[in-house]
Design an enzyme around this catalytic site. Sequence first.
Site, short mmCIF file in Angstrom:
data_model
loop_
_atom_site.label_atom_id
_atom_site.label_comp_id
_atom_site.label_asym_id
_atom_site.label_seq_id
_atom_site.Cartn_x
_atom_site.Cartn_y
_atom_site.Cartn_z
N GLU A 23 18.64 8.52 10.15
CA GLU A 23 19.12 9.46 9.00
C GLU A 23 18.31 10.67 9.35
O GLU A 23 17.09 10.65 9.48
CB GLU A 23 18.42 8.91 7.61
N CYS A 50 19.83 12.40 -0.23
CA CYS A 50 20.16 11.00 0.14
C CYS A 50 21.55 10.43 0.39
O CYS A 50 21.93 9.58 1.12
CB CYS A 50 19.46 10.01 -0.90
N LYS A 85 4.39 11.52 -10.53
CA LYS A 85 3.90 12.19 -9.61
C LYS A 85 4.87 12.95 -8.73
O LYS A 85 5.57 12.14 -8.11
CB LYS A 85 3.09 11.31 -8.78
P1 NAD Z 1 8.34 9.59 1.08
O1 NAD Z 1 8.70 8.40 1.25
O2 NAD Z 1 7.55 10.20 2.35
O3 NAD Z 1 7.53 10.18 -0.04
C1 NAD Z 1 8.24 10.18 -1.27
C2 NAD Z 1 7.11 10.05 -2.41
O4 NAD Z 1 6.37 8.90 -2.05
C3 NAD Z 1 6.03 11.16 -2.37
O5 NAD Z 1 5.67 11.66 -3.83
C4 NAD Z 1 4.95 10.83 -1.57
O6 NAD Z 1 3.75 11.67 -1.87
C5 NAD Z 1 4.97 9.57 -1.94
N1 NAD Z 1 4.12 8.29 -1.13
C6 NAD Z 1 3.84 8.56 0.06
N2 NAD Z 1 3.48 7.49 0.81
C7 NAD Z 1 3.32 6.64 -0.33
C8 NAD Z 1 2.62 5.29 -0.46
N3 NAD Z 1 2.38 4.80 0.53
N4 NAD Z 1 2.71 4.46 -1.85
C9 NAD Z 1 3.36 5.29 -2.72
N5 NAD Z 1 3.66 6.78 -2.68
C10 NAD Z 1 3.82 7.17 -1.70
O7 NAD Z 1 9.88 10.62 1.09
P2 NAD Z 1 10.12 12.08 1.21
O8 NAD Z 1 10.08 12.52 2.69
O9 NAD Z 1 9.51 12.62 -0.03
O10 NAD Z 1 11.70 12.05 0.77
C11 NAD Z 1 12.77 11.90 1.87
C12 NAD Z 1 13.43 10.35 1.84
O11 NAD Z 1 13.73 10.32 0.38
C13 NAD Z 1 14.72 10.21 2.61
O12 NAD Z 1 14.62 9.22 3.33
C14 NAD Z 1 15.85 10.31 1.48
O13 NAD Z 1 16.98 9.80 1.65
C15 NAD Z 1 15.16 9.58 0.39
N6 NAD Z 1 15.74 9.76 -1.08
C16 NAD Z 1 16.25 8.80 -1.62
C17 NAD Z 1 17.06 9.13 -2.61
C18 NAD Z 1 17.88 8.21 -3.56
O14 NAD Z 1 17.97 8.30 -4.91
N7 NAD Z 1 18.04 6.73 -2.78
C19 NAD Z 1 17.01 10.35 -3.49
C20 NAD Z 1 16.33 11.36 -2.50
C21 NAD Z 1 15.81 11.00 -1.51
#
Ligand code: NAD
Length: 469
Positions: free
Chosen positions: A372, A276, A169
Amino acid sequence: MRNNFLMTIDGQSVAGEGVIDVVNPATAEVFAQAPDCSPKQLDAAVASARAAFQAWRRTDIEHRQGLLRRAAEVLLTNVDELSRLFTREQGRPLAAARQEIEGAAAWLKAVSAMRPPTHVAEDSPKQFVETRYVPLGVVCAIAPWNFPVTLAIWKVAPALLAGNTMVLKPSPFTPLCTLRIGELLQEVFPPGVLNVVSGGDELGPWMTRHPGFAKISFTGSTATGKRVMESAAADLKRLTLELGGNDAAIVLPDVDVDDVAQKIFFGAFFNSAQICVATKRLYAHESIYDGLRDRLATLAAKVKVGDGAEAGTVLGPLQNRRQFERVQELLEDARAQGLTLIQGPAPQGPGFFIPVTLVDDPPESARVVREEAFGPVLPMLRFRDIDDVVARANDSEYGLAGAVWSKDTEAALELARRLETGTVWINQNLSLRPDTAFAGHKQSGFGVENGVEGLLEYMVAQAVHLARA
Ligand code: NAD
């Protein structure tokens, strides 16, 4: 460019039972729709992946390696279409969008050369004892919007190589490239091996609670990661969580300031700082602080921020309104605290543009230091003493990556050992490899992606004890 985007379920292209709007962040206008997957359609995707698992797990690894290489070729054949689509939905300039697609293809090829280890404990006339690794089942893969293709492929490649099947997804903010890749790969993988679904905010929780999955591989924010972990507990799904970071870079006094300024700028602001592992707190020794700040300010003044589809743009908009408003709010807080902001140019709306911003020596307690930002706002902080800067760098709930800049390799290596992070760069940043473990320490993650350690997160140990006498 296509405007009907479809899911891939059981090897077929499938419309949703509704649609979600997709916005171009450079214009703030809706330019496409993506399918909104219903619970029934999710059930069908999981059932298809479960059925496909039985045959897929028994294929030779060489066969699966070959299909990953074919998938890489398919991405490369379609790189023009995919990069244009990437820029429209994600906002990143075209050349960098192309790098993401080409990088994903290279990643698939590199992972295709891997294989899980086996360990023979005894090979004697009496018995043969071996630990080998077997696949888990159906993987629930959930990706964020900042590197939508890279981070999806980081999951697809090892999970399928290991013999698992998947339901993937993308983020509702950037579903299109992933959906398109799902359709393109229908010609590569047997039906059910790689399903791609898209939808709104409810779809992620439906997936993580679904009893048909054996494992969840999630990349996103720490807050969501905690919710994912909770829903995995019900049936003990295996988990890999790659979460947020607030990475510190430490610049020692012996650096060539001109040289490192350019590299630090790129490491902090590439992809408009929505990375990230971007440098998010910059600690510079007091003897070079002013010089480094002034050079970074010059780079900020010159960089072209704009629509990624326009020639010459170096940094695009923030990817979505929610993130744009969050970063604006952090900047307002910094202004209200009387902090000094040094900003470059940026277009006035309607797109989600934020100028490159340096925050000049804020207190350690400022929100812009503690949180962040995930946007182009970089706090610069002075330090005098190594023990003090190590303590400040480590004073974070996060532990994703960090960087040390120095001509003294021994001093830099020693400092790197003291950083509580899964990755440490010395005189470079942002470099990640398919053959090297990427692990978030503390609240930056749980488990490992990449490297053989990452491959084994998609497998479970099975010990075989064969009696010979
Ligand atoms: P997010 O947590 O809002 O969403 C990530 C994904 O999770 C999306 O596909 C979203 O639809 C889904 N999602 C949202 N709520 C959910 C739930 N309750 N259960 C299951 N899935 C759910 O994050 P974002 O805003 O898309 O991404 C930004 C964040 O991601 C930042 O904090 C960044 O640091 C982190 N990030 C981490 C890495 C890493 O490898 N450590 C890489 C890229 C981004």
